[in-house]
Design an enzyme around this catalytic site. Structure first.
Site, PDB file in Angstrom:
ATOM      1  N   HIS A 101       0.850  -1.189   0.000  1.00 44.38           N
ATOM      2  CA  HIS A 101       0.000   0.000   0.000  1.00 44.38           C
ATOM      3  C   HIS A 101       0.885   1.238   0.000  1.00 44.38           C
ATOM      4  O   HIS A 101       2.023   1.201   0.442  1.00 44.38           O
ATOM      5  CB  HIS A 101      -0.984   0.018   1.175  1.00 44.38           C
ATOM      6  CG  HIS A 101      -0.349  -0.044   2.528  1.00 44.38           C
ATOM      7  ND1 HIS A 101       0.204  -1.196   3.057  1.00 44.38           N
ATOM      8  CD2 HIS A 101      -0.182   0.913   3.465  1.00 44.38           C
ATOM      9  CE1 HIS A 101       0.668  -0.945   4.266  1.00 44.38           C
ATOM     10  NE2 HIS A 101       0.460   0.332   4.541  1.00 44.38           N
ATOM     11  N   HIS A 103       0.913   5.360   0.985  1.00 38.93           N
ATOM     12  CA  HIS A 103       0.285   6.475   1.694  1.00 38.93           C
ATOM     13  C   HIS A 103       0.446   7.734   0.852  1.00 38.93           C
ATOM     14  O   HIS A 103       1.543   8.024   0.368  1.00 38.93           O
ATOM     15  CB  HIS A 103       0.983   6.728   3.032  1.00 38.93           C
ATOM     16  CG  HIS A 103       0.893   5.605   4.001  1.00 38.93           C
ATOM     17  ND1 HIS A 103       0.021   5.602   5.052  1.00 38.93           N
ATOM     18  CD2 HIS A 103       1.580   4.439   4.073  1.00 38.93           C
ATOM     19  CE1 HIS A 103       0.167   4.493   5.746  1.00 38.93           C
ATOM     20  NE2 HIS A 103       1.119   3.764   5.165  1.00 38.93           N
TER      21      HIS A 103
END
Length: 139
Positions: A101, A103
């Site tokens: 992932h 940010h």
């Protein structure tokens, strides 16, 4: 591919509700539940990869353009003056969920300092030796 025990797989594939701000066939982008600033978002691939090293090249190539699109939208809609793009790999780097992932963290004038470090001293011989070791590993 999906990991049925991975919470980010479940969120990315719509099994767990989220505050989604973008979705396409490969990614879901959600607002972080523990934001560093207003608008802090996570880009979640719908396929499971433990980290960037495991990611399919086609997926990895789309992450930065998507992050740029999101950061631009955050500047326009939220009045952010900048944004950080952060991707952690491994526990020592701060990764707590082992599903790739990214940010995207909006930054605001006068806001708290984030994603910063104190530059260290390195002599040229040390830099040359480090560069050689890495180059040799790359092949």
């Amino acid at each position: 591919m999906k990991d049925d025990s991975c919470i980010f797989c479940k969120i990315a594939n719509g099994e767990i509700p989220s505050n989604t701000i973008y979705e396409d066939g490969e990614f879901r982008v959600i607002l972080d539940l523990g934001p560093a600033s207003k608008g802090h978002a996570l880009i979640l691939p719908k396929s499971h990869y433990k980290d960037i090293c495991e990611a399919d090249q086609a997926v990895a190539e789309k992450l930065f353009p998507l992050a740029a699109k999101l950061g631009g939208a955050m500047k326009q809609s939220l009045g952010a003056s900048g944004f950080n793009v952060v991707q952690n790999n491994g526990t020592s780097a701060g990764q707590t969920v082992f599903h790739l992932h990214v940010h995207v963290i909006p930054r605001y004038d006068g806001g708290p300092q984030m994603v910063a470090w104190n530059p260290q001293e390195a002599n040229n011989d040390e830099l040359k030796a480090t560069a050689k070791v890495i180059r040799d590993t790359l092949g």
